[in-house]
Enzyme design. Sequence first.
Site, short mmCIF file in Angstrom:
data_model
loop_
_atom_site.label_atom_id
_atom_site.label_comp_id
_atom_site.label_asym_id
_atom_site.label_seq_id
_atom_site.Cartn_x
_atom_site.Cartn_y
_atom_site.Cartn_z
N SER A 1 0.85 -1.19 0.00
CA SER A 1 0.00 0.00 0.00
C SER A 1 0.89 1.23 0.00
O SER A 1 2.02 1.20 0.49
CB SER A 1 -0.89 0.01 1.25
OG SER A 1 -1.55 1.25 1.39
N TYR B 1 -1.80 -1.14 10.34
CA TYR B 1 -1.91 -1.28 8.89
C TYR B 1 -0.62 -0.83 8.21
O TYR B 1 -0.10 -1.53 7.32
CB TYR B 1 -3.09 -0.47 8.38
CG TYR B 1 -3.42 -0.71 6.93
CD1 TYR B 1 -4.03 -1.88 6.53
CD2 TYR B 1 -3.11 0.24 5.96
CE1 TYR B 1 -4.35 -2.11 5.19
CE2 TYR B 1 -3.42 0.03 4.63
CZ TYR B 1 -4.04 -1.14 4.25
OH TYR B 1 -4.33 -1.37 2.92
#
Length: 248
Positions: A141, A154
């Site tokens: 990401s 995350y």
Amino acid sequence: MPNKFDGKTVIVTGGSNGIGEGIARAFGKQGAIVCVADLDADKGAKVKMQIEEDGGIAAFFTTDVKREEDVNRLIQQVVNQFGRLDILINNAGISKFTPLLELSIEEWEDVIHTNLRSAFLASRAAAKNMSQGGKIINMASTRATMSEPNSEAYAASKGGIVSLTHALAASLQPKGITVNCISPGWIQTVNYEELREKDHHQHWSNRVGSPEDIAKACLYLADPENDFINGQNLIIDGGMTRKMIYEE
């Protein structure tokens, strides 16, 4: 003319929804045998049916990627059923944005185990069953390199995936397996038509991304002719991580 992926077997973890669904369907249209691995059996069955309706071959495997025994069983079932494993796409992931001072170790581990540990487990198991020319693609990401508040678990998981990717590429060189990762930016998986004009114009590409953008990148990295791309992180974000932002 035959497709480049005719007869190739690909596993897509987290393939029942969102980006994973887009990837699975794209490989199905290109002639691959698509193995969807997910906990969402109902949606997974629908994705399998959609691939088959498009003329492809697909199978669904109920899999909890946090569990080593599930991951090992998935790989073995795919190899037993189809006789080979050519491409692994470690797409499964969750996001939880809990205020830092309230983040429990259980929540931290749930994200790390689902996103990062699973990629290690699946890559290790898959590599034992891949031959020369195998492809592993991990889903990272843009949050691996830029953050908002309360994204510790995350961000750590996605940063770990970037590092894991080049480490795997080094370790799997003798087997002729390439390992790369993709870092999506804003990818809208539902209700795309409800996005605002200013949402799109935040991006240099003048639009928010879609699962198809990530699927195209997976097809590119998995292309048998692209064996010189190895250990890389491909950022697909419409230019957002290169954008300078000032208060106006």
